[in-house]
Scaffold this active site. Structure first.
Site, PDB file in Angstrom:
ATOM      1  N   ASP A 219       0.636  -1.279   0.114  1.00 29.88           N
ATOM      2  CA  ASP A 219       0.196   0.080  -0.068  1.00 29.88           C
ATOM      3  C   ASP A 219       1.008   1.146   0.007  1.00 29.88           C
ATOM      4  OD1 ASP A 219      -2.107  -1.770   0.360  1.00 29.88           O
ATOM      5  OD2 ASP A 219      -2.940  -1.075   1.905  1.00 29.88           O
TER       6      ASP A 219
ATOM      7  N   LYS B  45      -6.980   3.716  -2.624  1.00 26.95           N
ATOM      8  CA  LYS B  45      -7.316   3.443  -1.196  1.00 26.95           C
ATOM      9  C   LYS B  45      -7.395   4.822  -0.604  1.00 26.95           C
ATOM     10  CE  LYS B  45      -4.876   1.986   3.151  1.00 26.95           C
ATOM     11  NZ  LYS B  45      -3.747   1.381   3.543  1.00 26.95           N
TER      12      LYS B  45
ATOM     13  N   LYS C 180     -10.158   0.547  -1.894  1.00 24.38           N
ATOM     14  CA  LYS C 180      -9.939   0.187  -0.307  1.00 24.38           C
ATOM     15  C   LYS C 180     -10.553   1.279   0.544  1.00 24.38           C
ATOM     16  CE  LYS C 180      -6.556  -1.084   3.036  1.00 24.38           C
ATOM     17  NZ  LYS C 180      -5.278  -1.842   3.212  1.00 24.38           N
TER      18      LYS C 180
END
Length: 220
Positions: A89, A151, A180
């Site tokens: 991430d 995200k 996300k």
């Protein structure tokens, strides 16, 4: 719907102890979560503990500010994967986005995507710092750079995911890219609201409470 497979069970606090990380891992194994999200120092320990399970080790890159150079982010990515990370991430260069230096933002994401060499890459936008126009642009750049997910948040800035942001991100990237939601899912109802808005993954430290239908304290 297998709610457990939406959850990245998360513990990114700098003061997290081995005992706390081990508890996170054991919970993830019991509930068969998609991944645990831990800082890079824990990758090898976590990967060893998770052998034989379907739970992946997810690791943040350029975290939490996104202000590292692209070379550093690329090195972090390669190092993390070599040590056992199954997902990364990364945080975008927020300042470059704010400066409308879109080439730099895209190159920065692409550097991580290329370093990941097929390992799943999620791109953290830090939505709490962005206008809606900037959120849309960041999603488009992440998609163009070949990332797998966008995200919302690091959990270390001024706010986490909102249903509105998740819906905007889903609308921008279309049906085929992951979204996300991180920060803000404290209960089963929260998780469901994010999923209905378009989230395909939820980053939270409240995974167990969500699965039990309870509400957790805390803010991530």
């Amino acid at each position: 719907m297998k709610l457990n497979k939406y959850i990245d069970h998360t513990l990114l606090k700098p003061e997290a102890s081995e005992e706390q990380i081990l508890k996170l891992i054991e919970e993830a194994k019991v509930y068969d979560f998609a991944s645990i999200c831990v800082n890079p120092t824990w990758i090898e320990f976590a990967a060893e503990q998770l052998k034989g399970s379907d739970v992946k080790v997810c690791v943040p890159i350029g975290f939490p500010l996104g202000a590292n150079t692209s070379d550093v982010k690329a090195f972090e990515t390669k190092d993390a994967i070599q040590k056992g990370a199954g997902e990364v991430d990364m945080v975008i260069n927020v300042g470059a986005l704010k400066s409308k230096n879109y080439d730099l933002v895209e190159r920065d994401i692409r550097a991580v995507v290329e370093a990941a060499n097929g390992t799943l890459v999620k791109v953290i936008l830090e939505t709490c710092l962005l206008t809606d126009e900037e959120k849309v642009k960041a999603c488009q750049l992440a998609q163009k750079a070949g990332a797998d997910f966008v995200k919302t948040s690091t959990g270390f800035s001024t706010g986490g995911a909102t249903v509105e942001d998740v819906a905007l991100m889903r609308k921008t990237v279309g049906p085929d890219m992951g979204v996300k939601a991180s920060g803000g899912a404290r209960s089963y109802e929260d998780a469901l609201a994010f999923i209905e808005a378009g989230a395909t993954r939820i980053g939270t430290s409240a995974g167990v409470a969500i699965m039990k239908g309870e509400e957790a304290s805390g803010d991530y």
